[in-house]
Scaffold this motif. Structure first.
Motif, mmCIF file in Angstrom:
data_model
loop_
_atom_site.group_PDB
_atom_site.id
_atom_site.type_symbol
_atom_site.label_atom_id
_atom_site.label_comp_id
_atom_site.label_asym_id
_atom_site.label_seq_id
_atom_site.Cartn_x
_atom_site.Cartn_y
_atom_site.Cartn_z
ATOM 1 N N ALA A 141 0.820 -1.210 0.000
ATOM 2 C CA ALA A 141 0.000 0.000 0.000
ATOM 3 C C ALA A 141 0.856 1.262 0.000
ATOM 4 O O ALA A 141 1.935 1.294 0.582
ATOM 5 N N THR A 142 0.336 2.301 -0.641
ATOM 6 C CA THR A 142 0.966 3.617 -0.553
ATOM 7 C C THR A 142 0.663 4.171 0.842
ATOM 8 O O THR A 142 -0.278 3.705 1.514
ATOM 9 N N PRO A 143 1.413 5.175 1.281
ATOM 10 C CA PRO A 143 1.100 5.771 2.592
ATOM 11 C C PRO A 143 -0.333 6.303 2.666
ATOM 12 O O PRO A 143 -0.987 6.158 3.707
ATOM 13 N N MET A 144 -0.827 6.884 1.585
ATOM 14 C CA MET A 144 -2.197 7.408 1.600
ATOM 15 C C MET A 144 -3.219 6.286 1.752
ATOM 16 O O MET A 144 -4.208 6.427 2.473
ATOM 17 N N GLU A 145 -2.975 5.165 1.067
ATOM 18 C CA GLU A 145 -3.876 4.018 1.207
ATOM 19 C C GLU A 145 -3.851 3.489 2.636
ATOM 20 O O GLU A 145 -4.897 3.229 3.225
ATOM 21 N N SER A 146 -2.646 3.341 3.188
ATOM 22 C CA SER A 146 -2.514 2.828 4.559
ATOM 23 C C SER A 146 -3.188 3.744 5.559
ATOM 24 O O SER A 146 -3.919 3.289 6.442
ATOM 25 N N LEU A 147 -2.938 5.028 5.423
ATOM 26 C CA LEU A 147 -3.514 5.989 6.356
ATOM 27 C C LEU A 147 -5.040 6.013 6.243
ATOM 28 O O LEU A 147 -5.739 6.021 7.255
ATOM 29 N N GLY A 148 -5.544 6.007 5.018
ATOM 30 C CA GLY A 148 -6.989 6.010 4.818
ATOM 31 C C GLY A 148 -7.649 4.767 5.378
ATOM 32 O O GLY A 148 -8.758 4.815 5.924
ATOM 33 N N HIS A 149 -6.962 3.647 5.258
ATOM 34 C CA HIS A 149 -7.474 2.359 5.724
ATOM 35 C C HIS A 149 -7.238 2.164 7.217
ATOM 36 O O HIS A 149 -7.978 1.434 7.874
ATOM 37 N N LYS B 15 -4.852 0.519 8.556
ATOM 38 C CA LYS B 15 -4.253 -0.776 8.852
ATOM 39 C C LYS B 15 -3.337 -1.203 7.735
ATOM 40 O O LYS B 15 -3.399 -0.671 6.633
ATOM 41 N N GLY B 16 -2.456 -2.153 8.059
ATOM 42 C CA GLY B 16 -1.552 -2.676 7.056
ATOM 43 C C GLY B 16 -0.602 -3.682 7.673
ATOM 44 O O GLY B 16 -0.568 -3.851 8.891
ATOM 45 N N ASP B 17 0.169 -4.332 6.807
ATOM 46 C CA ASP B 17 1.158 -5.283 7.310
ATOM 47 C C ASP B 17 2.524 -4.618 7.348
ATOM 48 O O ASP B 17 2.650 -3.404 7.137
ATOM 49 N N CYS B 18 3.566 -5.397 7.619
ATOM 50 C CA CYS B 18 4.899 -4.824 7.832
ATOM 51 C C CYS B 18 5.396 -4.005 6.648
ATOM 52 O O CYS B 18 6.025 -2.963 6.839
ATOM 53 N N GLU B 19 5.105 -4.459 5.413
ATOM 54 C CA GLU B 19 5.530 -3.672 4.246
ATOM 55 C C GLU B 19 4.890 -2.296 4.258
ATOM 56 O O GLU B 19 5.533 -1.302 3.932
ATOM 57 N N ASP B 20 3.628 -2.242 4.622
ATOM 58 C CA ASP B 20 2.903 -0.969 4.614
ATOM 59 C C ASP B 20 3.479 0.008 5.635
ATOM 60 O O ASP B 20 3.597 1.207 5.359
ATOM 61 N N PHE B 21 3.862 -0.488 6.806
ATOM 62 C CA PHE B 21 4.516 0.359 7.812
ATOM 63 C C PHE B 21 5.831 0.909 7.252
ATOM 64 O O PHE B 21 6.107 2.105 7.332
ATOM 65 N N ALA B 22 6.656 0.015 6.682
ATOM 66 C CA ALA B 22 7.974 0.413 6.167
ATOM 67 C C ALA B 22 7.851 1.396 5.010
ATOM 68 O O ALA B 22 8.578 2.391 4.943
ATOM 69 N N ILE B 23 6.925 1.136 4.107
ATOM 70 C CA ILE B 23 6.712 2.008 2.945
ATOM 71 C C ILE B 23 6.249 3.392 3.395
ATOM 72 O O ILE B 23 6.732 4.416 2.893
ATOM 73 N N ALA B 24 5.335 3.447 4.348
ATOM 74 C CA ALA B 24 4.834 4.735 4.843
ATOM 75 C C ALA B 24 5.957 5.554 5.469
ATOM 76 O O ALA B 24 6.069 6.766 5.244
ATOM 77 N N LYS B 25 6.819 4.893 6.238
ATOM 78 C CA LYS B 25 7.948 5.586 6.870
ATOM 79 C C LYS B 25 8.932 6.076 5.810
ATOM 80 O O LYS B 25 9.442 7.200 5.893
ATOM 81 N N TYR B 26 9.197 5.246 4.824
ATOM 82 C CA TYR B 26 10.119 5.586 3.732
ATOM 83 C C TYR B 26 9.650 6.850 3.001
ATOM 84 O O TYR B 26 10.391 7.823 2.869
ATOM 85 N N PHE B 27 8.404 6.853 2.543
ATOM 86 C CA PHE B 27 7.897 8.002 1.782
ATOM 87 C C PHE B 27 7.760 9.257 2.656
ATOM 88 O O PHE B 27 7.966 10.367 2.170
ATOM 89 N N THR B 28 7.437 9.077 3.925
ATOM 90 C CA THR B 28 7.332 10.231 4.816
ATOM 91 C C THR B 28 8.697 10.889 4.991
ATOM 92 O O THR B 28 8.822 12.126 4.899
ATOM 93 N N LEU B 29 9.725 10.080 5.232
ATOM 94 C CA LEU B 29 11.076 10.643 5.407
ATOM 95 C C LEU B 29 11.582 11.277 4.114
ATOM 96 O O LEU B 29 12.215 12.339 4.151
ATOM 97 N N LEU B 30 11.299 10.682 2.969
ATOM 98 C CA LEU B 30 11.676 11.308 1.695
ATOM 99 C C LEU B 30 10.964 12.651 1.540
ATOM 100 O O LEU B 30 11.589 13.639 1.140
ATOM 101 N N SER B 31 9.683 12.682 1.853
ATOM 102 C CA SER B 31 8.901 13.924 1.744
ATOM 103 C C SER B 31 9.415 15.000 2.686
ATOM 104 O O SER B 31 9.276 16.190 2.415
ATOM 105 N N ALA B 32 10.003 14.578 3.811
ATOM 106 C CA ALA B 32 10.554 15.522 4.791
ATOM 107 C C ALA B 32 11.964 15.966 4.414
ATOM 108 O O ALA B 32 12.615 16.674 5.172
#
Length: 183
Positions: A53-61, A63-80
């Motif tokens: 899932a993309t961070p937006m999908e995870s946040l909207g939902h 919930k998510g599994d380990c990949e979704d947590f890691a992906i959300a953190k990755y894109f958030t730090l890149l955006s920052a």
């Protein structure tokens, strides 16, 4: 409520960008996502056996599994404003129940490298605190990747082992969806 979740995420990104200490940045992002998402297997969360899932999908939902947590953190730090070379999604075999366990499971976390020679710090949803890779005997690295390529293991200083991410179809699909969301 969904709109507030997205505003909170935007605020997190903006606030994180203003923090000079990278250790504080990764701590803030790790805590945000570990508190905002409920762990759930892909089959239950998305109705698919393996969905990234993309961070937006995870946040909207929510919930998510380990990949979704890691992906959300990755894109958030890149955006920052963090450099992509400092971040790698890391696929590992995790010993469930601690380092003495014989039960392993596929798992993904995010590795942060303060510089190319540094030991990576591991952000994941199994532990709330961030620890250096050497203090995570429960994790055995398999490969790592980011927007620049794929590496065997976690070494950041061996770019010659990098190959194209084209062979990671889930990653390529995720990047395409994330691009449509503005990443």
């Amino acid at each position: 409520p969904s709109e507030q979740k997205f505003r909170d995420w935007q605020k997190l990104t903006a606030d994180t960008e203003k923090i000079a200490d990278q250790d504080q940045q990764i701590k803030k992002v790790n805590e945000f996502w570990n508190r905002r998402l409920q762990f759930m297997e892909d089959k239950d969360a998305w109705g698919e056996s393996d969905y990234w899932a993309t961070p937006m999908e995870s946040l909207g939902h929510g919930k998510g599994d380990c990949e979704d947590f890691a992906i959300a953190k990755y894109f958030t730090l890149l955006s920052a404003g963090m450099d992509v070379s400092q971040l790698r999604l890391i696929y590992v075999k995790a010993k469930m129940g601690g380092s003495a366990s014989n039960i392993t499971q596929a798992h993904m976390g995010l590795a942060f490298y303060s510089d190319p020679e540094a030991e990576p710090q591991i952000l994941d949803n199994l532990l709330s605190d961030i620890r250096p890779a050497s203090r995570r005997p429960d994790l055995t690295p398999v490969f790592s990747f980011n927007g620049q390529g794929i590496w065997g293991g976690v070494s950041a200083s061996n770019p010659t082992s990098s190959t194209s991410t084209k062979r990671l179809s889930r990653w390529e699909e995720l990047l395409a969806r994330a691009h449509t969301e503005g990443f």
